[in-house]
Design a protein around this motif. Structure first.
Motif, short mmCIF file in Angstrom:
data_model
loop_
_atom_site.label_atom_id
_atom_site.label_comp_id
_atom_site.label_asym_id
_atom_site.label_seq_id
_atom_site.Cartn_x
_atom_site.Cartn_y
_atom_site.Cartn_z
N LYS A 139 -6.32 -4.04 4.48
CA LYS A 139 -7.33 -4.99 4.94
C LYS A 139 -8.28 -5.35 3.80
N ARG A 140 -8.70 -4.35 3.05
CA ARG A 140 -9.63 -4.61 1.94
C ARG A 140 -8.96 -5.43 0.84
N PHE A 163 1.23 -5.17 10.86
CA PHE A 163 0.12 -5.22 9.91
C PHE A 163 -0.48 -6.63 9.85
N TYR A 164 0.38 -7.65 9.73
CA TYR A 164 -0.13 -9.02 9.62
C TYR A 164 -0.82 -9.46 10.91
N LEU A 165 -0.27 -9.09 12.05
CA LEU A 165 -0.91 -9.44 13.32
C LEU A 165 -2.28 -8.76 13.44
N VAL A 168 0.87 -1.17 0.00
CA VAL A 168 0.00 0.00 0.00
C VAL A 168 0.91 1.23 0.00
N SER A 169 0.69 2.12 -0.96
CA SER A 169 1.47 3.35 -1.05
C SER A 169 1.38 4.12 0.27
N GLN A 224 -1.79 4.56 3.37
CA GLN A 224 -1.72 3.69 4.54
C GLN A 224 -2.60 4.23 5.66
N GLN A 225 -2.99 3.36 6.56
CA GLN A 225 -3.85 3.67 7.72
C GLN A 225 -5.27 4.04 7.30
#
Length: 186
Positions: free
Chosen positions: A111-112, A144-146, A100-101, A105-106
């Motif tokens: 997620k999408r 992010f993955y968590l 994600v650029s 982000q945030q």
């Protein structure tokens, strides 16, 4: 070379590359497949000419072995830390990359994108779990993955990079593919 590899991944049945656009600008993308070893075998065969040219260039720079370790990692047994989940060795589906650029982000785009990938996994009749490998030296990626529901399983070393392997259960279907795609538009 990476553009050719991603193009071939996107062309393989049971794999894909999905891009989130904002007007003419790429906001992010995700790539993955239902069977990493099978996909990489086909990609290597279809890009063998370009890979050979690239390998010659790498040989000149003395990095050929590292390159081949990366390209063939899905097809070999790699030693690392013990698995937290014994079924991990049987998981074939893999999220290969998500980016994600920084401007996007945030905002929930990552997620999408993951939801879009999971929807396609369900469409390919993949059940159970899928995995992702993440460089341990990138802490933002680990967080992010968590936050995205992945569970750490084991680590492995590829070249000099220590990778954390995560697994995630494919979530139950909540939206149609069109609805997921629509939510990815920025």
């Amino acid at each position: 070379l990476l553009a050719r590899i991603y193009r071939e991944i996107a062309r393989q049945p049971g794999s894909g590359l999905w891009v989130a656009m904002d007007q003419e600008r790429v906001a992010g993308f995700i790539s993955g497949c239902k069977d990493t070893s099978a996909t990489f075998r086909k990609v290597i065969l279809r890009t063998s000419g370009w890979l050979t040219l690239f390998a010659l260039g790498m040989l000149i720079r003395f990095r050929l072995l590292q390159f081949f370790r990366i390209m063939f990692y899905p097809m070999r047994k790699v030693s690392g830390s013990p698995h937290a989940y014994s079924f991990c060795t049987l998981v074939r589906a893999e999220l290969l990359s998500v980016v994600v650029s920084s401007d996007y982000q945030q905002l929930g785009l990552g997620k999408r994108l993951i939801e879009t990938f999971e929807e396609n996994l369900r469409g390919w009749n993949v059940r159970g779990y899928y995995k992702v490998a993440s460089d341990l030296s990138v802490p933002g990626s680990q967080q992010f993955y968590l936050r995205s529901g992945f569970q750490p399983c084991h680590t492995l070393t590829l070249n000099e990079t220590v990778l954390q392997i995560y697994v995630k259960e494919i979530s139950p279907q909540r939206q149609t593919p069109r609805q997921v795609f629509e939510t990815c538009r920025v």
